[in-house]
Design an enzyme around this catalytic site. Structure first.
Site, short mmCIF file in Angstrom:
data_model
loop_
_atom_site.label_atom_id
_atom_site.label_comp_id
_atom_site.label_asym_id
_atom_site.label_seq_id
_atom_site.Cartn_x
_atom_site.Cartn_y
_atom_site.Cartn_z
N GLU A 1 -52.80 80.14 49.91
CA GLU A 1 -52.70 78.95 50.76
C GLU A 1 -52.52 79.41 52.20
O GLU A 1 -51.69 80.27 52.49
CB GLU A 1 -51.51 78.09 50.32
CG GLU A 1 -51.17 76.95 51.25
CD GLU A 1 -52.33 76.01 51.53
OE1 GLU A 1 -52.57 75.70 52.71
OE2 GLU A 1 -53.01 75.58 50.58
N HIS B 1 -53.56 55.49 42.67
CA HIS B 1 -54.60 54.48 42.57
C HIS B 1 -54.78 53.98 41.13
O HIS B 1 -54.71 54.75 40.19
CB HIS B 1 -55.92 55.01 43.13
CG HIS B 1 -55.85 55.26 44.59
ND1 HIS B 1 -55.99 54.26 45.51
CD2 HIS B 1 -55.61 56.38 45.30
CE1 HIS B 1 -55.85 54.75 46.73
NE2 HIS B 1 -55.62 56.05 46.63
N THR C 1 -53.82 67.54 51.44
CA THR C 1 -52.98 66.80 50.50
C THR C 1 -51.84 66.09 51.22
O THR C 1 -51.46 64.98 50.87
CB THR C 1 -52.42 67.74 49.41
OG1 THR C 1 -53.52 68.23 48.65
CG2 THR C 1 -51.45 67.04 48.49
N SER D 1 -52.43 58.98 51.36
CA SER D 1 -51.64 57.76 51.53
C SER D 1 -50.42 57.72 50.62
O SER D 1 -49.59 56.83 50.75
CB SER D 1 -52.52 56.55 51.24
OG SER D 1 -52.98 56.59 49.90
#
Length: 117
Positions: free
Chosen positions: A34, A52, A44, A48
C-alpha cells in the site's frame, strides 16, 4: 522473503481479497503493498460509507445479486466483529407527478430484489 501472492493496494478490495485468500489457505505467504501510510485511506477512504441495498438494479442481474448478498455479508461481518453500522434505510421521493412512475419502478425493483419497505 518469498511470497506466494502479492496484493497491490490496501483498500477495501485488496483487504477483502487478502482475507478471502488467507481464509482458504491460512499458510499462504501473502504480502500486501500500500502506498499510503495507513490502509483504506486512498480511494476507499473517499467513499460515501453507505452499504448499498441493490434497489436500482435489474432484478436477477449479477449487480443486483452481488449488491444484496454483499450488503448481507457486510452487515454480518460488522456485527460479528463489533463494528458499528447504522441500519438507517433510505428515503426516495418523487419531486413532481412526472416522477411517480419511476418511483413505482424503483419500488418494484427493490421488492423483486428482496428488500423491505
Amino acid at each position: 522473503m518469498t511470497y506466494d501472492v502479492a496484493i497491490i493496494g490496501g483498500g477495501i478490495v485488496g483487504l477483502a481479497t487478502a482475507r478471502a485468500l488467507l481464509e482458504r489457505s491460512p499458510s499462504l505467504h501473502l504480502v500486501l503493498c500500500e502506498k499510503e501510510a495507513e490502509l483504506g485511506t486512498h480511494q476507499t477512504g473517499h467513499n460515501s460509507g453507505v452499504i448499498h441495498s441493490g434497489i436500482y438494479y435489474k432484478p436477477g442481474s449479477l449487480k443486483a445479486r452481488l449488491c444484496v448478498e454483499g450488503a448481507r455479508l457486510m452487515k454480518a461481518f460488522c456485527t460479528e466483529h463489533g463494528i458499528h453500522w447504522e441500519p438507517c434505510g433510505k428515503i426516495i421521493v418523487a419531486t413532481d407527478e412526472g416522477e411517480l412512475g419511476r418511483l413505482q419502478n424503483i419500488y418494484e425493483r427493490g421488492q423483486a430484489n428482496g428488500l423491505r419497505a
